[in-house]
Write a protein that holds these residues in place. Structure first.
Motif, PDB file in Angstrom:
ATOM      1  N   GLU A  61      48.233  30.784  42.434  1.00  0.00           N
ATOM      2  CA  GLU A  61      49.208  30.069  43.239  1.00  0.00           C
ATOM      3  C   GLU A  61      50.621  30.602  43.005  1.00  0.00           C
ATOM      4  O   GLU A  61      50.948  31.085  41.918  1.00  0.00           O
ATOM      5  N   GLY A  62      51.429  30.505  44.066  1.00  0.00           N
ATOM      6  CA  GLY A  62      52.818  30.915  43.949  1.00  0.00           C
ATOM      7  C   GLY A  62      53.007  32.410  43.866  1.00  0.00           C
ATOM      8  O   GLY A  62      54.024  32.881  43.327  1.00  0.00           O
ATOM      9  N   ASN A  63      52.044  33.155  44.343  1.00  0.00           N
ATOM     10  CA  ASN A  63      52.124  34.623  44.345  1.00  0.00           C
ATOM     11  C   ASN A  63      52.278  35.176  42.925  1.00  0.00           C
ATOM     12  O   ASN A  63      52.939  36.194  42.703  1.00  0.00           O
ATOM     13  N   ARG A  64      51.667  34.480  41.967  1.00  0.00           N
ATOM     14  CA  ARG A  64      51.719  34.914  40.571  1.00  0.00           C
ATOM     15  C   ARG A  64      50.401  35.586  40.177  1.00  0.00           C
ATOM     16  O   ARG A  64      49.414  35.526  40.891  1.00  0.00           O
ATOM     17  N   LYS A  65      50.415  36.216  39.009  1.00  0.00           N
ATOM     18  CA  LYS A  65      49.231  36.882  38.474  1.00  0.00           C
ATOM     19  C   LYS A  65      48.834  36.230  37.157  1.00  0.00           C
ATOM     20  O   LYS A  65      49.675  35.742  36.398  1.00  0.00           O
ATOM     21  N   GLN A  66      47.537  36.249  36.912  1.00  0.00           N
ATOM     22  CA  GLN A  66      47.020  35.726  35.644  1.00  0.00           C
ATOM     23  C   GLN A  66      46.057  36.750  35.079  1.00  0.00           C
ATOM     24  O   GLN A  66      45.230  37.304  35.808  1.00  0.00           O
ATOM     25  N   GLY A  67      46.172  37.014  33.771  1.00  0.00           N
ATOM     26  CA  GLY A  67      45.344  38.035  33.150  1.00  0.00           C
ATOM     27  C   GLY A  67      44.343  37.458  32.167  1.00  0.00           C
ATOM     28  O   GLY A  67      44.596  36.429  31.527  1.00  0.00           O
ATOM     29  N   PHE A  68      43.193  38.142  32.041  1.00  0.00           N
ATOM     30  CA  PHE A  68      42.142  37.711  31.115  1.00  0.00           C
ATOM     31  C   PHE A  68      41.512  38.928  30.450  1.00  0.00           C
ATOM     32  O   PHE A  68      41.481  40.028  31.012  1.00  0.00           O
ATOM     33  N   VAL A  69      40.975  38.682  29.254  1.00  0.00           N
ATOM     34  CA  VAL A  69      40.167  39.666  28.541  1.00  0.00           C
ATOM     35  C   VAL A  69      38.795  39.046  28.333  1.00  0.00           C
ATOM     36  O   VAL A  69      38.686  37.908  27.850  1.00  0.00           O
ATOM     37  N   VAL A  70      37.745  39.763  28.713  1.00  0.00           N
ATOM     38  CA  VAL A  70      36.378  39.261  28.599  1.00  0.00           C
ATOM     39  C   VAL A  70      35.638  40.051  27.524  1.00  0.00           C
ATOM     40  O   VAL A  70      35.567  41.293  27.578  1.00  0.00           O
TER      41      VAL A  70
END
Length: 776
Positions: A61-70
């Motif tokens: 949302e809000g043109n944001r980015k979210q990062g993850f490590v799997v």
């Protein structure tokens, strides 16, 4: 009342144009909203070098980015606050490959991804994106020593060339951040120079149709065989591995049909331009190259009896065995009812059948041919519909016997993705492999060449796209349906086990705008037994208390199926629905990728277009959807869809009332040879005339708009104009639109799209309510 007539007419005349403008505005607004309101759909991946983790970034949302490590060993997903996490993994280097080793056009097989191009050639290079239509689009230059990063999508094809236009190589965007170092041109297969024998002692060449042999050590060329430009040798020269035999193809020239196109209003001059193009049509003579065998030691031709390949549509995939004893090739007989793998003995030229397919209808050679030699085991991987479904068979090349049927059941192998000869496994894409799901949804499975049940790599109820990690131990799986936003998972390759679900796209905010997902629907076809699949699309201002005309977007070409299967927030049919229609797309009998019997309905029967199934489907849908008004049904299509749309008006006027036919191949004798002989057969017989819209033009009852581009290189524009001629002779009313300067698909141009939409609105939607008498 007379005072009010001009006012009424002023409201009536522009209604279709106004409806188009309003629909365009709503559509543009919805497209923009979709980019903001559909979240967790766009992912970028990077596999760590040690193969233990997957790092990804997703839009929220809000043109944001979210990062993850799997963690790939446990499936644990940990959020990272490091905005550089993805880039820190680093670009994985991938090679530039020969341009003929990549797909001819881009396909979106995954999310967005970065592709870095490093110019190490010492000269300026040019970058081109190969579009979805196969045409290159320039994307600028890269200076020597510089690196350019392209924001692209997985599956997109990029081509690199020198400033003079000579191609250096191409790359397909992988499912991870990647770097391509451009150092120079890439060739397909390293090997001896053209025509040189494997032992390097001889060079064979073709000059003016004659075959020559010359010793590498020197001396005068030896004429092995006499030929001419009209009847001679051409193409590739194939040496046997032991350098004792030559296989060369000889062919006779045939008259080439030419089609003349006139561009009335060229951009660069006042006077019209005339263009004449080669255009072979059904029934025309075709070149028929046939193999000729030569004994290099004796300087003599070894005669070959060509009775097993007497009338070829094509002969290809020719190759010598490693022991030089046999030359095998694939023979497709003209008419496409016999397909054979043949072997020619190097010793005496005798021809044998290794395996063959025969049918009374057609062999779908353009979509369902897979022929791969497995030299280490002396086997052939072969695709066939001999049991009524498209499956794989393992053939012993020496004996020609079927060692085993590798896949079986009421489902189809869509394609062979890869073969691991060492591990003796095949990766396939399959359709209908999961009972109970839509039979057109693509899934992936691993098959053993030694038999046994498939290892299913995908299972989610959707259409799947997979991409393997660089070490091959894991893969990402992105799947969706038209009514299911994308789901992205990571799996273990060995057994398909789910490691983790990464993301599930969310369109709930977008649904609040009034937009709705396409609705899949299944109903029985004309026989009351066979399932017919399609979708319905509603306008964003849909009101279930109203009654809406139904418009079908049709394309019934037998080479594929055409109803969308993957999630999309906006398609062309959404734009059409915004005009106030319920738009449907349906795959009727005669289209591809169901059973062989389902497909065979198209045999010498293209006028059928699956229309009885489509009508049955719409009637069934309307029984539970009172907002579908089947007294107002329209249809439109282009190319084969143009032929289908007019066929609907001619043969089912009680149901289809309005139609728009764009660039239609209305008479299959007028269209390109390959597509029409594939389904209508050879030689040209009475079925061609029987299926022609020209033949039946006098049956027209409904409202018809014909559209054609004046310089259509794909379908001869005369195909449409001959329909016009027949309609005029029958004294029928219709509308005709020639779009100047337009090629194939003229109705998809901005002007053509508007005119098509306005025609449908004018003839299917109710006119505006006239002013009440006595009121101004």
């Amino acid at each position: 009342m007379n005072r009010l007539l001009p006012v009424f007419l002023s409201l009536l005349l522009p209604v279709s144009a106004q409806a188009w403008k309003e629909a365009q505005a709503r559509g543009e607004k919805l497209r923009q909203q979709a980019r903001q309101l559909v979240v967790r759909e766009d992912l970028k991946f990077a596999w760590t070098a040690d193969g233990r983790s997957l790092v990804y970034e997703v839009g929220i949302e809000g043109n944001r980015k979210q990062g993850f490590v799997v963690d790939l060993s446990t499936g644990k997903k940990t959020e990272t606050n490091d905005p550089q996490a993805l880039s820190k993994v680093g670009n994985r280097e991938v090679p530039l490959v020969a341009a003929d080793q990549v797909p001819r056009r881009s396909r979106s097989t995954g999310g967005s991804q970065n592709l870095s191009l490093e110019n190490a050639t010492g000269a300026v290079v040019r970058v081109e994106w190969i579009g979805f239509d196969g045409k290159p689009k320039p994307f600028g230059d890269i200076q020597p020593g510089a690196t350019s990063t392209q924001g692209t999508y997985v599956g997109h094809v990029w081509r690199i060339s020198r400033a003079d236009g000579s191609v250096l190589g191409s790359v397909v965007t992988p499912d991870f951040p990647s770097l391509v170092k451009i150092t120079g041109p890439v060739t397909s297969q390293p090997g001896p120079p053209d025509g040189q024998s494997p032992d390097g002692k001889w060079t064979a060449s073709i000059r003016n149709g004659s075959l020559f042999l010359k010793a590498t050590a020197g001396g005068e060329p030896i004429r092995l065989a006499e030929g001419s430009q009209e009847d001679g040798y051409q193409g590739r020269i194939q040496w046997s591995p032991d350098s004792t035999r030559l296989m060369v193809f000889r062919t006779k020239s045939v008259p080439q049909r030419m089609v003349t196109l006139i561009e009335s209003s060229p951009k660069d001059q006042l006077q019209p331009k005339v263009e004449t193009i080669p255009y072979t049509k059904p029934g025309d003579a075709i070149p028929q190259p046939k193999p000729r065998l030569f004994d290099v030691i004796k300087r003599a031709e070894i005669p070959i009896d060509d009775s097993l390949f007497a009338n070829p549509w094509s002969i290809d995939k020719g190759e010598w065995t490693t022991d030089s004893k046999e030359y095998s090739f694939l023979f497709n007989q003209r008419g496409h009812q016999i397909l054979r793998i043949l072997g020619i003995s190097a010793a005496d030229g005798k021809v044998r059948v290794i395996t063959e397919e025969k049918t009374d209808t057609f062999i779908d050679y353009s979509q369902k041919t897979s022929f791969q030699r497995l030299p280490a085991s002396g086997e052939i991987l072969w695709m066939s519909e001999r049991d009524g479904w498209n499956h794989l068979y393992l053939i012993d090349q020496k004996s020609g016997t079927v060692k085993r049927q590798l896949t079986k059941g009421p489902w189809n192998v869509r394609s062979v993705v890869s073969v691991d000869e060492k591990a003796r496994t095949i990766l396939i894409k399959a359709l209908a492999i999961h009972p109970g799901q839509d039979p057109y949804l693509g899934h992936f499975a691993r098959i053993s060449l030694d038999g046994g049940a498939p290892t299913l790599l995908t299972s989610g109820n959707g259409d799947h796209q997979i991409s393997f990690s660089p070490d091959g131990n894991f893969y990402t799986d992105r799947w969706s349906r038209v009514d299911q936003p994308p789901v992205v998972e990571v799996h273990r390759s060995s057994d398909g086990k789910l490691i983790a679900e990464l993301e599930r796209a969310d369109d709930s905010a977008f649904l609040k705008t009034g937009w709705s997902r396409p609705e899949p629907f299944v109903a029985k076809g004309r026989d009351g037994k066979t399932d017919i699949h399609g979708i319905l699309v509603k306008p964003s201002n849909f009101d279930p208390s109203k009654r809406y005309p139904v418009v079908e977007d049709i394309y019934a070409g037998p080479h594929d199926f055409f109803v969308p299967k993957r999630y999309s927030t906006w398609m062309n049919i959404n734009q059409m629905a915004e005009l106030g229609f319920i738009v449907v797309m349906i795959d009727g009998m005669g289209t591809n990728w169901r059973s062989k019997a389902f497909h065979d309905v198209a045999w010498k029967n293209l006028a059928d277009s699956g229309l009885p199934d489509r009508i049955a489907w719409m009637k069934a849908a309307a029984t539970t959807r009172p907002w579908m008004d089947l007294t107002r049904v329209g249809i439109y299509g282009g190319s084969a869809g143009g032929q289908n749309a007019l066929s609907a008006l001619l043969h089912h006027p009680e149901f289809y009332k309005v139609g728009v036919a764009d660039c239609g191949c209305h008479d299959n004798r007028m269209d390109k040879i390959w597509w029409n002989e594939a389904w209508m057969g050879w030689p040209v017989d009475e079925s061609y005339a029987k299926n022609s819209n020209v033949t039946d033009a006098a049956k027209l009852e409904g409202k018809l708009l014909l559209i054609v581009g004046e310089i259509d290189h794909n379908v001869d524009p005369s195909s449409t104009l001959q329909v016009v001629n027949a309609l005029q002779k029958a004294d029928k009313d219709f509308e005709m639109l020639i779009i100047t300067g337009s090629d194939h698909g003229a109705a998809e141009s901005p002007y053509g799209s508007r005119r098509r939409a306005e025609f449908l609105v004018r003839n299917l939607l109710p006119p505006p309510i006239p002013p009440t008498p006595g009121r101004n």
